[in-house]
Motif scaffolding. Structure first.
Motif, mmCIF file in Angstrom:
data_model
loop_
_atom_site.group_PDB
_atom_site.id
_atom_site.type_symbol
_atom_site.label_atom_id
_atom_site.label_comp_id
_atom_site.label_asym_id
_atom_site.label_seq_id
_atom_site.Cartn_x
_atom_site.Cartn_y
_atom_site.Cartn_z
ATOM 1 N N PRO A 312 28.427 -3.986 -69.364
ATOM 2 C CA PRO A 312 29.836 -4.247 -69.915
ATOM 3 C C PRO A 312 30.930 -3.220 -69.265
ATOM 4 O O PRO A 312 30.581 -2.165 -68.374
ATOM 5 N N ALA A 313 32.113 -3.847 -69.079
ATOM 6 C CA ALA A 313 33.239 -2.710 -68.717
ATOM 7 C C ALA A 313 33.462 -1.662 -69.230
ATOM 8 O O ALA A 313 33.156 -1.613 -70.352
ATOM 9 N N PRO A 314 33.938 -0.682 -68.427
ATOM 10 C CA PRO A 314 34.645 0.529 -69.223
ATOM 11 C C PRO A 314 35.454 0.471 -70.277
ATOM 12 O O PRO A 314 36.134 -0.759 -70.379
ATOM 13 N N VAL A 315 35.492 1.144 -71.496
ATOM 14 C CA VAL A 315 36.232 0.980 -72.576
ATOM 15 C C VAL A 315 37.068 2.265 -73.127
ATOM 16 O O VAL A 315 36.271 3.460 -72.876
ATOM 17 N N PHE A 316 38.293 2.071 -73.447
ATOM 18 C CA PHE A 316 38.875 3.470 -74.077
ATOM 19 C C PHE A 316 38.751 3.549 -75.548
ATOM 20 O O PHE A 316 38.473 2.254 -76.207
ATOM 21 N N ALA A 317 38.608 4.694 -76.097
ATOM 22 C CA ALA A 317 38.501 4.626 -77.669
ATOM 23 C C ALA A 317 39.584 4.200 -78.032
ATOM 24 O O ALA A 317 40.698 3.929 -77.399
ATOM 25 N N ALA A 318 39.463 3.632 -79.608
ATOM 26 C CA ALA A 318 40.480 2.974 -80.259
ATOM 27 C C ALA A 318 41.753 3.762 -80.192
ATOM 28 O O ALA A 318 42.955 3.117 -80.401
ATOM 29 N N GLU A 405 40.576 -2.733 -70.138
ATOM 30 C CA GLU A 405 41.786 -2.925 -70.752
ATOM 31 C C GLU A 405 42.635 -1.942 -70.536
ATOM 32 O O GLU A 405 42.376 -0.639 -70.568
ATOM 33 N N PRO A 406 43.777 -2.149 -69.911
ATOM 34 C CA PRO A 406 44.649 -1.170 -69.557
ATOM 35 C C PRO A 406 44.997 -0.463 -70.873
ATOM 36 O O PRO A 406 45.239 -0.890 -72.117
ATOM 37 N N LEU A 407 45.283 0.924 -70.514
ATOM 38 C CA LEU A 407 45.841 1.715 -71.781
ATOM 39 C C LEU A 407 47.308 2.150 -71.184
ATOM 40 O O LEU A 407 47.466 2.669 -70.141
ATOM 41 N N LYS A 408 48.187 1.758 -72.226
ATOM 42 C CA LYS A 408 49.736 1.766 -71.793
ATOM 43 C C LYS A 408 50.540 2.915 -72.495
ATOM 44 O O LYS A 408 50.209 3.094 -73.528
ATOM 45 N N GLY A 409 51.472 3.389 -71.551
ATOM 46 C CA GLY A 409 52.358 4.307 -72.174
ATOM 47 C C GLY A 409 53.775 3.877 -72.463
ATOM 48 O O GLY A 409 54.024 2.448 -72.384
ATOM 49 N N GLU A 410 54.643 4.737 -72.616
ATOM 50 C CA GLU A 410 56.202 4.464 -73.297
ATOM 51 C C GLU A 410 56.700 4.279 -71.834
ATOM 52 O O GLU A 410 56.739 4.964 -70.835
ATOM 53 N N PRO A 411 57.926 3.245 -71.945
ATOM 54 C CA PRO A 411 58.619 3.096 -70.472
ATOM 55 C C PRO A 411 59.218 4.569 -70.325
ATOM 56 O O PRO A 411 59.898 5.210 -71.081
ATOM 57 N N PHE A 412 59.734 4.477 -69.006
ATOM 58 C CA PHE A 412 60.888 5.646 -68.675
ATOM 59 C C PHE A 412 61.344 5.267 -67.639
ATOM 60 O O PHE A 412 61.233 4.465 -66.900
ATOM 61 N N THR A 413 62.596 5.938 -67.363
ATOM 62 C CA THR A 413 63.559 5.667 -66.196
ATOM 63 C C THR A 413 63.549 6.790 -65.152
ATOM 64 O O THR A 413 63.703 7.886 -65.611
ATOM 65 N N THR A 414 63.479 6.397 -64.063
ATOM 66 C CA THR A 414 63.473 7.319 -62.911
ATOM 67 C C THR A 414 64.886 7.604 -62.552
ATOM 68 O O THR A 414 65.878 6.955 -62.580
ATOM 69 N N PRO A 415 65.193 9.010 -61.974
ATOM 70 C CA PRO A 415 66.859 9.371 -61.775
ATOM 71 C C PRO A 415 66.861 8.743 -60.259
ATOM 72 O O PRO A 415 65.990 8.291 -59.661
ATOM 73 N N SER A 416 68.215 8.815 -60.160
ATOM 74 C CA SER A 416 68.840 8.297 -58.851
ATOM 75 C C SER A 416 68.448 9.136 -58.017
ATOM 76 O O SER A 416 68.457 10.377 -58.028
ATOM 77 N N TYR A 417 68.961 8.725 -56.500
ATOM 78 C CA TYR A 417 68.738 9.750 -55.523
ATOM 79 C C TYR A 417 70.501 9.977 -54.700
ATOM 80 O O TYR A 417 71.099 9.151 -54.600
ATOM 81 N N THR A 418 70.873 11.360 -54.705
ATOM 82 C CA THR A 418 72.044 11.398 -54.188
ATOM 83 C C THR A 418 72.008 12.508 -52.792
ATOM 84 O O THR A 418 71.324 13.537 -52.831
ATOM 85 N N PRO A 419 71.885 11.704 -51.571
ATOM 86 C CA PRO A 419 71.682 12.371 -50.342
ATOM 87 C C PRO A 419 73.164 13.431 -50.170
ATOM 88 O O PRO A 419 74.272 13.579 -50.607
ATOM 89 N N ASP A 420 72.699 14.220 -49.392
ATOM 90 C CA ASP A 420 73.830 15.328 -49.041
ATOM 91 C C ASP A 420 75.023 14.680 -48.603
ATOM 92 O O ASP A 420 74.938 13.670 -47.695
#
Length: 646
Positions: A312-318, A405-420
């Motif tokens: 069988p495929a790998p599994v993460f613990a509950a 089966e995927p083990l999911k985390g919490e959503p996060f937002t990346t910062p914007s980029y400001t060039p010189d």
């Protein structure tokens, strides 16, 4: 070297006839690489740990790459260890094979026998140990088509296998060759680059053959290290360091802690004829379980290590959790190891946007560290898109590519980029191809001629971007090309530094190129890999170098790709974000295609040897540009911002 030798094959059948129940027990190692940093400490320790096991070992087989470059000083160091009874007890017979050019042989100018003379052994050997046949085959500096072997080696193997089959009926025949038979055990597959088909016509006639090989340095803990189809093959690991599949996770061939891996195999012939194999981690002095058993009768009827699916495929613990920590332009994730019935090989770390995977990173489980395999893994994800809300997930993958089966985390937002604020959008000085009702034309100061293939790509307004795009159908005769055979400015840029830029949209997953000039001998190419990742591949210093990135393309979406080169360094930007980098150290010189007719830039594919496109794109292109210097991150971002991805 008095204690290294062989038994005369003319009397082998007599020994077989007088066999007693005293059965062979022998050890196999390879890839000692004396001359490589650390070998003088690692190899003696590995040998001591392996050979002290009880009951006593009858013989040790060293299956090639004894030295790192074949120089005399390395041979002196190697022989001093092989002759040291504090390392190898005097009652253990030692049988050595040499590999080929670059390691055991310094050059092809000196015959392989010269190196065997260092060992006081013949190049090839046919040995009886307690009534069982053993055949060793060395590299002798063959032709480019045969790797490091010649027809004398193949004929020797054919002759001795035939003899063993006749005079040792019902018994296995143990064969030792440095390079593994192609497409058999772990490390021998065609895309892995270490196997040879040179001996297959011979070996395919003998299901009783059990072939031991090294060469790949792939770890013994992977269950694919034993394989059975027509015959049995065994990967014996390495005695200096571990390597892995090239390019699998975009990290090259050396995974984390690869220097902390030395391995070997002990083989037991059991009463009744079964063969039991012990895998040993000789760095930590611990056995890798379970043991392998090759079952009698040795006629192929009881093969158990073929056609395996790893289920069988790998599994993460509950209670497993994926946690993350954003830091400026990076995101660190941590997660516990999953479990598997054999081994978790690696993990896919994915970032999802609107439930679609847009970035994918890889991380090895480090199963090859055995008892020191970390219980939890942490990885810093870089090159993330700007101003996006993403959801992280991790998927465990075993050796047969079964996924948990995927083990999911919490959503996060990346910062914007400001060039010189002083940064400016650069102007394409060498090539700036636009598409309109008249086809493709170069609007750069150079005004270069843009030719089409036998079939002109369709030009039409793009519904997503409201711009005009060239449409490519994946046909190798439909493309655009620009010659630079007589263009000193482009050739100077290739040598001193340049940037290429494209804005493209694939219609499907596949192996494509939107922009390339890599042909026989040199150049570079932007590629979309079958799994959807983008990479930049170059010929630098006469070798192929690659910038990998974690971006996973989605069909129907546009991707803005900028690749820069300067001597010793290359960088890739996707949608304004820096996603990959190659630092070449002393490798600095860009290599160009040898044939001037192949010195062409291709749009909608890569330059082919003939007047066609290699890796033809199935998709659309809006932008194709080239600059006479490596652009900065700010400039790459401004190009993306001024020509935003629809």
């Amino acid at each position: 070297m008095e204690k290294i030798g062989c038994v005369c094959c003319l009397t082998l059948w007599m020994a077989a006839c007088t066999q007693k129940e005293d059965l062979p027990r022998f050890a196999v190692i390879s890839d000692m690489h004396f001359g490589r940093e650390g070998a003088s400490e690692k190899v003696p320790r590995a040998l001591k740990n392996l050979l002290k096991r009880q009951p006593e070992i009858d013989a040790l087989f060293v299956v090639g790459d004894l030295c790192n470059s074949g120089r005399q000083g390395e041979w002196d160091e190697c022989l001093s260890v092989l002759n040291d009874t504090a390392v190898i007890p005097g009652n253990i017979a030692v049988y050595c094979m040499i590999a080929g050019i670059g390691h055991d042989m310094e050059s092809r100018d000196i015959a392989g026998q010269y190196y065997m003379d260092q060992l006081k052994q013949p190049a090839h050997q046919y040995i009886d140990i307690k009534g069982y046949p053993f055949i060793t085959v060395s590299g002798t500096g063959g032709t480019s088509s045969s790797g490091d072997y010649d027809t004398v080696a193949r004929d020797y193997l054919a002759d001795k296998l035939a003899h063993a089959a006749r005079y040792y009926p019902g018994k296995p025949v143990f064969v030792f060759i440095h390079e593994p038979p192609l497409n058999t055990c772990y490390g021998s597959l065609a895309h892995e680059g270490w196997g040879t088909d040179f001996f297959l016509p011979v070996l395919n006639q003998y299901p009783q053959a059990i072939v031991f090989s090294g060469h790949s340095h792939f770890p013994l803990g992977d269950p694919r290290s034993i394989h059975q189809d027509v015959f049995t093959t065994v990967n014996d690991g390495s005695t200096t360091c571990s390597e892995v599949e090239p390019g699998l996770l975009g990290i090259g061939i050396h995974p984390e802690n690869f220097e902390r891996v030395t391995e070997g195999v002990i083989v037991n012939v059991l009463p009744g004829g079964d063969i039991e194999m012990e895998r040993w981690d000789t760095y930590r002095n611990e056995e890798i379980l379970p043991r392998w058993t090759v079952r009698a009768p040795h006629d192929g009827s009881r093969f158990t290590y073929g056609n395996r699916d790893g289920l069988p495929a790998p599994v993460f613990a509950a209670n497993a959790r994926l946690t993350g920590q954003p830091e400026k332009e990076t995101y660190s994730v941590s997660f516990p190891q999953a479990s598997d019935n054999e081994a978790v090989h690696h993990y896919r770390l994915e970032l999802l946007e609107n439930n679609q995977t847009v970035y994918s990173f890889g991380k090895f489980s480090q199963f090859y560290l055995n008892s020191e395999m970390p219980a939890e893994l942490t990885e810093c994800l870089t090159g993330l898109p700007y101003g996006k809300t993403l959801t992280p997930q991790v998927v465990a993958v075993d050796s047969y590519f079964n996924c948990s089966e995927p083990l999911k985390g919490e959503p996060f937002t990346t910062p914007s980029y400001t060039p010189d604020k002083n940064a400016r959008r650069p102007v394409a000085t060498l090539l700036d191809v636009v598409f309109d009702e008249n086809g493709a034309r170069d609007i750069s100061p150079q005004k270069k001629s843009v030719r089409t293939g036998a079939v002109s790509p369709e030009i039409r307004p793009d519904g997503l971007s409201r711009k005009t795009a060239a449409v490519f159908t994946g046909d190798s005769v439909s493309y655009y090309t620009v010659d630079y055979q007589d263009d000193s400015e482009i050739k100077t840029a290739f040598a001193q530094g340049y940037t290429v830029e494209t804005l493209y949209s694939p219609r499907q997953r596949g192996y494509f190129s939107p922009f390339g000039f890599l042909a026989a001998g040199g150049g570079a190419v932007i590629e979309q890999m079958p799994e959807g990742k983008i990479r930049y591949r170059m010929r630098i210093g006469g070798r192929t170098r690659t910038v990998n990135c974690p971006v996973i393309v989605q069909p129907g979406r546009y991707y803005h790709v900028v690749c820069t080169y300067e001597p010793g360094k290359a960088v890739m930007y996707v949608n304004g974000a820096k996603v990959g980098e190659w630092n070449g150290g002393t490798d600095k010189t860009t290599t160009l295609p040898v044939d001037g007719a192949n010195q062409r830039i291709t749009i909608g594919g890569n330059t082919a040897v003939r007047e066609t496109a290699d890796l033809p794109l199935c998709g659309e292109i809006i932008t194709a540009r080239m600059y006479d210097r490596p652009l900065t991150h700010d400039e790459a971002y401004l190009l993306y911002e001024s020509d935003p991805v629809p």
